[in-house]
Design an enzyme around this catalytic site. Structure first.
Site, PDB file in Angstrom:
ATOM      1  N   LYS A 268       8.948  34.298 -43.942  1.00 44.54           N
ATOM      2  CA  LYS A 268       8.261  33.166 -43.380  1.00 44.54           C
ATOM      3  C   LYS A 268       9.336  32.534 -42.437  1.00 44.54           C
ATOM      4  O   LYS A 268      10.524  32.437 -43.427  1.00 44.54           O
ATOM      5  CB  LYS A 268       7.293  32.261 -44.143  1.00 44.54           C
ATOM      6  CG  LYS A 268       6.638  31.083 -43.281  1.00 44.54           C
ATOM      7  CD  LYS A 268       5.763  30.518 -44.227  1.00 44.54           C
ATOM      8  CE  LYS A 268       5.195  29.266 -43.475  1.00 44.54           C
ATOM      9  NZ  LYS A 268       4.215  28.325 -44.233  1.00 44.54           N
TER      10      LYS A 268
ATOM     11  N   SER B 293      -0.473  27.720 -42.698  1.00 42.24           N
ATOM     12  CA  SER B 293       0.569  27.857 -41.659  1.00 42.24           C
ATOM     13  C   SER B 293       1.271  29.077 -42.016  1.00 42.24           C
ATOM     14  O   SER B 293       1.938  29.487 -40.603  1.00 42.24           O
ATOM     15  CB  SER B 293       1.570  26.718 -41.721  1.00 42.24           C
ATOM     16  OG  SER B 293       2.219  26.727 -43.166  1.00 42.24           O
TER      17      SER B 293
ATOM     18  N   SER C  87      -1.554  26.796 -47.133  1.00 42.05           N
ATOM     19  CA  SER C  87      -0.908  27.847 -46.364  1.00 42.05           C
ATOM     20  C   SER C  87      -0.695  29.196 -46.552  1.00 42.05           C
ATOM     21  O   SER C  87       0.003  29.964 -45.713  1.00 42.05           O
ATOM     22  CB  SER C  87       0.387  26.943 -45.775  1.00 42.05           C
ATOM     23  OG  SER C  87      -0.015  25.965 -44.840  1.00 42.05           O
TER      24      SER C  87
END
Lengths: 485, 95
Positions: free
Chosen positions: A77, A152, A176
């Site tokens: 990420k 997210s 997330s």
């Protein structure tokens, strides 16, 4: 069997036995990333570095003493700092930021021998539940490109679901990891707060943030967590707790397992098809000998209000470092120091980030601190006590991850509150600091559904066991979206 | 809880956060809605509840007071918008 549908465990066997090389594997995944670039799951692809690392991995494998995950591709990420590589956190503010050091998690995966193929798309500074706040545009959900991948960690979930990488890192502050895992039909684990180092993981809400693995199976999530977890002196809230062998108990029987179902997770806010899907999953556990117990979380409904004080308050403090002086975006021709700060931050941050900075600044301002921040921390304790009480009588708690499957792109952007409320089943777990997983549990209208499994502090091995056993009797986790087979 | 555009401008200044004038109204509405959501907290009595700052209620770990970091100024300043002779440059503060 094509390579890209293989799990980490299978890929490891193929590499260790010489069926294919890391260079071949890495190139195959890089080709897929290129082929499916419209998915927008990557912000940066690090092809050159990946091929060089794969060459080294092949040398290690040839020498015959390579660790289990050596030579297997993955991606991070874009919230994890990667030395010499752009680390944007999904923001214009850090679009020019080349991290000067590695996050501990990044170092750990390098040590484990995994090959990073790049940096994955995400909501700006991890603030969002749909990936739509990303400066780089939303990643798409491979199951239906008119729906969001969740957020997210939306790029991570989309890329794993589309089999562009076998596994990825994610972070979870209010859901997330779990929510995008649910929306994209993959397996995600948010560990206990402090289990995985936060060093070099760009901070959103420091008392809630936790990194974790996103993979196809629970078995793979166990391998990933093994590589990630552990005490880190560089993280002041890192847990000083031994790391068990997360794969050792995957095959334990679930006979006699006590599963708590919080009645508040199944109230009127839950989509009826979602309720049916989750009940079907729970029935599988009954067949395996588990016992179902109703539990109650009377303060659950206050989780979102408390979160929207604590998270913005902490983010308003954390994001002060983005000031246009030492790194990141700087406005042109500032008149004075204030103008430099105000315009650099005004230009660098997107709307959702600004909303949260403003709310946090307000909640922490003189005269409001007790009414907001302290009050929210008190609610946080009540929520945490609800879970503690339930976990005295049951081994794990189960429920949905989300009230509905993936929603449409643009469907919830006009009303931020509506977007916040959709995180009702995940946020409370972060406030309590507990570990929880999302496991693929079926489909509604061809959109994946996630079953949430919540456990006690540091009970990740138990969660993985419970998830793995479910994946032995179901094949939801093996489904691949159309066009990505 | 309803905020005014003046409130929002004041908060934005405290945060040193530029907001386009045409967006102030929508931020004001969004922030008011967020504060209304947050106001639900007052539905529960928390007088005898201790605030929870850390999920595991652990205290800050201390380490021996020894220098462990090496100087990486050049490395860190390589990514700064404007530096000169090892110093970060900002607009003049004092005349």
């Amino acid at each position: 069997m094509t390579i890209h549908t293989k799990t980490l465990k299978q890929l490891s066997q193929g590499l260790q036995t010489g069926e294919y090389s890391s260079q071949e594997l890495t190139q195959a995944y890089l080709n897929r990333i290129q082929q499916h670039s419209t998915l927008n799951s990557f912000i940066t692809v690090t092809e050159t570095q990946a091929i060089a690392a794969a060459k080294q991995a092949d040398a290690l494998l040839a020498a015959g003493n390579a660790p289990l995950l050596t030579g297997i591709p993955m991606a991070h990420k874009d919230i994890f700092c990667t030395q010499g590589i752009k680390t944007s956190c999904g923001s214009k503010m850090l679009d020019n930021f080349i991290a000067p050091y590695n996050a501990t998690v990044v170092d750990k995966f390098n040590t484990a021998g995994m090959i990073s193929l790049g940096k994955l798309n995400m909501d700006e500074f991890a603030m969002g539940s749909s990936n739509e706040t990303s400066f780089y545009g939303s990643a798409l959900n491979p199951w239906a490109d008119s729906t969001v991948p969740g957020g997210s960690s939306g790029g991570s979930a989309a890329a794993v679901a589309a089999r562009l990488i076998p596994a990825a890192t994610g972070t979870d502050t209010g859901g997330s990891i779990r929510q995008p895992a649910a929306f994209c039909g993959i397996t995600g684990l948010k560990p206990t707060y402090g289990r995985v180092s936060r060093y070099g993981m760009i901070a959103y809400a420091s008392s809630l943030d936790q990194g974790g693995p996103m993979a196809q199976t629970a078995e793979d999530a166990a391998l990933m967590l093994q590589a990630m977890a552990g005490f880190d002196a560089k993280d002041s809230t890192s847990a000083q707790q031994d790391v068990p062998d997360y794969s050792a108990n995957l095959n334990d029987s679930l006979k006699g397992l006590k599963i708590g179902l919080p009645k508040e997770f199944f109230d009127e806010g839950l989509n009826s098809e979602m309720a049916t899907t989750i009940e079907t999953a729970i029935n599988e556990y009954k067949k395996m000998g588990a016992e179902i117990v109703e539990v109650s979380m009377p303060h659950l409904k206050l989780a979102i209000p408390a979160y929207y004080v604590i998270a913005p308050a902490e983010c308003s403090a954390n994001l002060q470092r983005m000031d246009g002086v030492r790194f990141g975006h700087r406005c042109t021709d500032p008149e004075d120091l204030n103008d430099l700060y105000i315009r650099s931050r005004g230009e660098g941050f997107g709307t959702e980030v600004k909303r949260r900075i403003l709310v946090g600044t307000y909640a922490l301002s003189a005269g409001y601190y007790d009414a907001y921040y302290i009050k929210a921390q008190k609610i946080r304790r009540l929520i945490s006590e609800d879970f503690a009480k339930a976990l005295e009588t049951v081994d794990v708690i189960m429920g949905p991850v989300t009230p509905t499957p993936a929603f449409g792109i643009g469907e919830k952007t006009a009303d931020p509150i509506e977007m916040y409320l959709a995180d009702i089943y995940t946020i409370a777990i972060n406030l309590a600091g507990l570990p929880a997983m999302s496991v693929p549990a079926g489909f509604i209208d061809n959109k994946p559904v996630g079953l949430q499994i919540i456990g006690n502090y540091f009970a990740e091995a138990k969660l993985l066991n419970v998830a793995h056993q479910y994946q032995q009797v179901t094949n939801w986790h093996q489904q691949t979206p159309k066009g990505f087979e | 809880m309803s905020l005014t555009t003046d409130d929002v401008n004041k908060i934005a200044y405290l945060a040193r956060l530029g907001i386009n004038t045409e967006d102030t109204e929508s931020y004001t509405a969004d922030l008011s809605n967020m504060l209304n959501l947050v106001a639900q907290m007052s539905s529960v009595d928390t007088d005898n509840v201790a605030p929870m700052a850390h999920p595991l209620d652990t205290i800050q770990r201390l380490r021996p007071d020894q220098v462990t970091e090496s100087n990486q100024r050049d490395n860190f300043q390589a990514i700064a918008p404007q530096v000169e002779e090892g110093l970060y440059l900002v607009p003049k503060v004092l005349d």
